[in-house]
Each structure stands twice: as structure tokens, then as C-alpha cells.
Motif scaffolding. Structure first.
Motif, PDB file in Angstrom:
ATOM      1  N   LEU A 192       0.816  -1.216   0.000  1.00 40.67           N
ATOM      2  CA  LEU A 192       0.000   0.000   0.000  1.00 40.67           C
ATOM      3  C   LEU A 192       0.849   1.266   0.000  1.00 40.67           C
ATOM      4  CD1 LEU A 192      -2.635  -1.115   2.645  1.00 40.67           C
ATOM      5  CD2 LEU A 192      -2.878  -1.136   0.173  1.00 40.67           C
ATOM      6  N   LEU A 193       1.993   1.231   0.677  1.00 38.91           N
ATOM      7  CA  LEU A 193       2.813   2.430   0.840  1.00 38.91           C
ATOM      8  C   LEU A 193       3.729   2.691  -0.345  1.00 38.91           C
ATOM      9  CD1 LEU A 193       3.818   1.936   4.584  1.00 38.91           C
ATOM     10  CD2 LEU A 193       2.011   3.390   3.666  1.00 38.91           C
ATOM     11  N   THR A 194       4.276   1.676  -0.914  1.00 43.90           N
ATOM     12  CA  THR A 194       5.225   1.717  -2.036  1.00 43.90           C
ATOM     13  C   THR A 194       6.384   2.688  -1.836  1.00 43.90           C
ATOM     14  OG1 THR A 194       4.006   3.337  -3.354  1.00 43.90           O
ATOM     15  CG2 THR A 194       3.461   1.009  -3.705  1.00 43.90           C
ATOM     16  N   SER A 195       6.804   2.885  -0.596  1.00 44.41           N
ATOM     17  CA  SER A 195       7.965   3.735  -0.333  1.00 44.41           C
ATOM     18  C   SER A 195       9.243   2.917  -0.320  1.00 44.41           C
ATOM     19  CB  SER A 195       7.802   4.449   1.009  1.00 44.41           C
ATOM     20  OG  SER A 195       7.761   3.496   2.056  1.00 44.41           O
ATOM     21  N   VAL A 196       9.117   1.613  -0.371  1.00 44.11           N
ATOM     22  CA  VAL A 196      10.219   0.663  -0.346  1.00 44.11           C
ATOM     23  C   VAL A 196      11.100   0.905   0.886  1.00 44.11           C
ATOM     24  CG1 VAL A 196      11.964  -0.510  -1.735  1.00 44.11           C
ATOM     25  CG2 VAL A 196      10.144   0.709  -2.869  1.00 44.11           C
ATOM     26  N   VAL A 197      10.460   1.095   2.032  1.00 46.95           N
ATOM     27  CA  VAL A 197      11.162   1.208   3.309  1.00 46.95           C
ATOM     28  C   VAL A 197      10.588   0.201   4.295  1.00 46.95           C
ATOM     29  CG1 VAL A 197      11.611   2.703   5.289  1.00 46.95           C
ATOM     30  CG2 VAL A 197      11.793   3.626   2.992  1.00 46.95           C
ATOM     31  N   ALA A 198       9.271   0.084   4.342  1.00 46.21           N
ATOM     32  CA  ALA A 198       8.616  -0.797   5.311  1.00 46.21           C
ATOM     33  C   ALA A 198       9.062  -2.241   5.144  1.00 46.21           C
ATOM     34  CB  ALA A 198       7.098  -0.684   5.187  1.00 46.21           C
ATOM     35  N   VAL A 199       9.365  -2.658   3.935  1.00 45.26           N
ATOM     36  CA  VAL A 199       9.790  -4.035   3.708  1.00 45.26           C
ATOM     37  C   VAL A 199      11.090  -4.330   4.455  1.00 45.26           C
ATOM     38  CG1 VAL A 199      11.069  -3.642   1.554  1.00 45.26           C
ATOM     39  CG2 VAL A 199      10.013  -5.836   1.973  1.00 45.26           C
ATOM     40  N   PHE A 200      11.990  -3.364   4.535  1.00 43.95           N
ATOM     41  CA  PHE A 200      13.255  -3.579   5.228  1.00 43.95           C
ATOM     42  C   PHE A 200      13.062  -3.592   6.740  1.00 43.95           C
ATOM     43  CE2 PHE A 200      14.373  -1.745   1.107  1.00 43.95           C
ATOM     44  CZ  PHE A 200      15.072  -2.828   0.607  1.00 43.95           C
ATOM     45  N   LEU A 201      12.143  -2.792   7.232  1.00 49.46           N
ATOM     46  CA  LEU A 201      11.794  -2.848   8.650  1.00 49.46           C
ATOM     47  C   LEU A 201      11.170  -4.212   8.956  1.00 49.46           C
ATOM     48  CD1 LEU A 201      10.289   0.726   9.101  1.00 49.46           C
ATOM     49  CD2 LEU A 201      12.574  -0.067   9.749  1.00 49.46           C
ATOM     50  N   GLY A 202      10.352  -4.707   8.028  1.00 48.22           N
ATOM     51  CA  GLY A 202       9.755  -6.027   8.188  1.00 48.22           C
ATOM     52  C   GLY A 202      10.801  -7.130   8.222  1.00 48.22           C
ATOM     53  N   ILE A 203      11.797  -7.027   7.367  1.00 50.27           N
ATOM     54  CA  ILE A 203      12.880  -8.018   7.355  1.00 50.27           C
ATOM     55  C   ILE A 203      13.624  -7.981   8.684  1.00 50.27           C
ATOM     56  CG2 ILE A 203      15.129  -8.560   6.325  1.00 50.27           C
ATOM     57  CD1 ILE A 203      13.888  -7.631   3.615  1.00 50.27           C
ATOM     58  N   GLY A 204      13.890  -6.783   9.182  1.00 54.01           N
ATOM     59  CA  GLY A 204      14.565  -6.648  10.478  1.00 54.01           C
ATOM     60  C   GLY A 204      13.753  -7.264  11.603  1.00 54.01           C
ATOM     61  N   ALA A 205      12.446  -7.045  11.587  1.00 56.53           N
ATOM     62  CA  ALA A 205      11.579  -7.604  12.631  1.00 56.53           C
ATOM     63  C   ALA A 205      11.520  -9.124  12.543  1.00 56.53           C
ATOM     64  CB  ALA A 205      10.179  -7.000  12.517  1.00 56.53           C
ATOM     65  N   ILE A 206      11.417  -9.671  11.349  1.00 58.72           N
ATOM     66  CA  ILE A 206      11.363 -11.132  11.185  1.00 58.72           C
ATOM     67  C   ILE A 206      12.671 -11.774  11.650  1.00 58.72           C
ATOM     68  CG2 ILE A 206      11.283 -12.996   9.478  1.00 58.72           C
ATOM     69  CD1 ILE A 206       9.174 -11.292   7.979  1.00 58.72           C
ATOM     70  N   GLN A 252      17.422  -6.895  21.362  1.00 56.68           N
ATOM     71  CA  GLN A 252      16.382  -7.097  20.350  1.00 56.68           C
ATOM     72  C   GLN A 252      16.236  -5.849  19.482  1.00 56.68           C
ATOM     73  OE1 GLN A 252      12.650  -8.356  22.078  1.00 56.68           O
ATOM     74  NE2 GLN A 252      13.680  -9.811  23.432  1.00 56.68           N
ATOM     75  N   PHE A 253      16.132  -4.687  20.122  1.00 54.91           N
ATOM     76  CA  PHE A 253      15.982  -3.444  19.356  1.00 54.91           C
ATOM     77  C   PHE A 253      17.249  -3.108  18.578  1.00 54.91           C
ATOM     78  CE2 PHE A 253      12.355  -2.694  22.223  1.00 54.91           C
ATOM     79  CZ  PHE A 253      11.397  -2.418  21.254  1.00 54.91           C
ATOM     80  N   ALA A 254      18.415  -3.432  19.135  1.00 55.36           N
ATOM     81  CA  ALA A 254      19.669  -3.185  18.416  1.00 55.36           C
ATOM     82  C   ALA A 254      19.741  -4.049  17.159  1.00 55.36           C
ATOM     83  CB  ALA A 254      20.856  -3.454  19.334  1.00 55.36           C
ATOM     84  N   VAL A 255      19.412  -5.339  17.306  1.00 52.29           N
ATOM     85  CA  VAL A 255      19.428  -6.229  16.139  1.00 52.29           C
ATOM     86  C   VAL A 255      18.421  -5.754  15.101  1.00 52.29           C
ATOM     87  CG1 VAL A 255      18.845  -8.572  15.361  1.00 52.29           C
ATOM     88  CG2 VAL A 255      20.289  -8.252  17.368  1.00 52.29           C
TER      89      VAL A 255
END
Length: 153
Positions: A20-34, A51-54
Motif C-alpha cells: 500500500l505504501l510503495t515507499s520501499v522502506v517498510a519491507v526492510f523494517l519487516g525483514i529486520g523484525a522477522i 532485540q531493538f539493536a538487532v
């Protein structure tokens, strides 16, 4: 619900939100969270600060290394547009249709579905086809005969 599962679900939600956002940023935050969630699940980390550092480091590194490459996938491409020319120069040579007869050199034409004020030294009537020879911002200059560029005809 375990902390690991929460991290993984947040990561999946961020990746889905990218559609929905198409900013191509949230996907990298998602990868970090996973990845953070998986490391917690495997027992490699447990401290909240780690956890937050990783999460931050993985997200930032993946963003810096891959965003440019991935963003190109989402950028559209139109084969018939010349990107080296400014927009107003792309209209030069385009075919237009006269919608208001030219009186004392002034009339109206349609270019790409939009009506434009136009000037011409030729006698043009409603329905005639003309060719753009100049674009002065909000007014076009047209003529009855097409000008061919090198290699055309």
C-alpha cells in the motif's frame, strides 16, 4: 503469545503494508523484525535492548544495501517517452487536431486529450491535422506540414 511471534507478525505486517505504501522502506523494517523474531525463537538473543539493536542494525543494513535495487522494480517505464527531454520539448513533432478554426493566426487544438491555445501561420479549420513545432508553456505553435527529424520520413 511469545515475543518472537510478535516480532515475526509485526515483520509480516510491515512487508504487507509495503504493497500500500510503495515507499520501499517498510519491507526492510519487516525483514529486520522477522530476523529479530527468529533469533529470539532460536534462543540467540533475549535482552530487550539487544532485540531493538538487532532490529535497527538489520533494518538499516538491508535498507542501505538493497533499497536502490529493489526500488527500480517499482519504477514504471514508458518506452515511447524520451526522458532526456524536458516535458515541454516532448510535444514538439506531436500530431494535434484543430477544434477551433484559426482566425488571425490563433485557434485551439487537442494534444493528448487536452485542449490548447495555439498559433499558426497556416489556414487551419476544425478537424484539420497539424503538427506541433513549438511549445511556449501554455500555448503551442503548430503548422499544417509535418517537420521530419533526421532519419525520419
Amino acid at each position: 503469545m511469545s515475543i518472537a511471534l510478535i516480532w515475526i507478525l509485526v515483520g509480516v505486517a510491515l512487508i504487507i503494508s509495503e504493497l500500500l505504501l510503495t515507499s520501499v522502506v517498510a519491507v526492510f523494517l519487516g525483514i529486520g523484525a522477522i530476523i529479530t523474531g527468529l533469533l529470539i525463537h532460536w534462543g540467540l538473543i533475549d535482552d530487550l535492548a539487544i532485540q531493538f539493536a538487532v532490529f535497527g542494525i538489520v533494518s538499516l543494513v538491508s535498507l542501505l544495501l538493497a533499497r536502490g535495487r529493489i526500488k527500480r522494480w517499482f519504477t514504471g517505464y514508458t518506452a515511447d517517452e524520451d526522458e532526456t527531454k524536458p516535458n515541454f520539448q516532448r510535444d514538439i513533432g506531436a500530431r494535434v487536431t484543430v477544434v477551433k478554426a484559426f482566425n488571425h493566426g490563433a485557434g485551439r487544438v487537442v494534444l493528448n486529450g487536452v485542449q490548447w491555445d495555439a498559433f499558426s501561420e497556416d489556414d487551419l479549420q476544425v478537424g484539420d491535422t497539424a503538427w506541433v513545432v513549438a511549445n511556449e508553456g501554455i500555448q503551442l505553435t503548430v503548422q499544417k506540414e509535418r517537420i521530419y527529424s533526421k532519419g525520419e520520413k
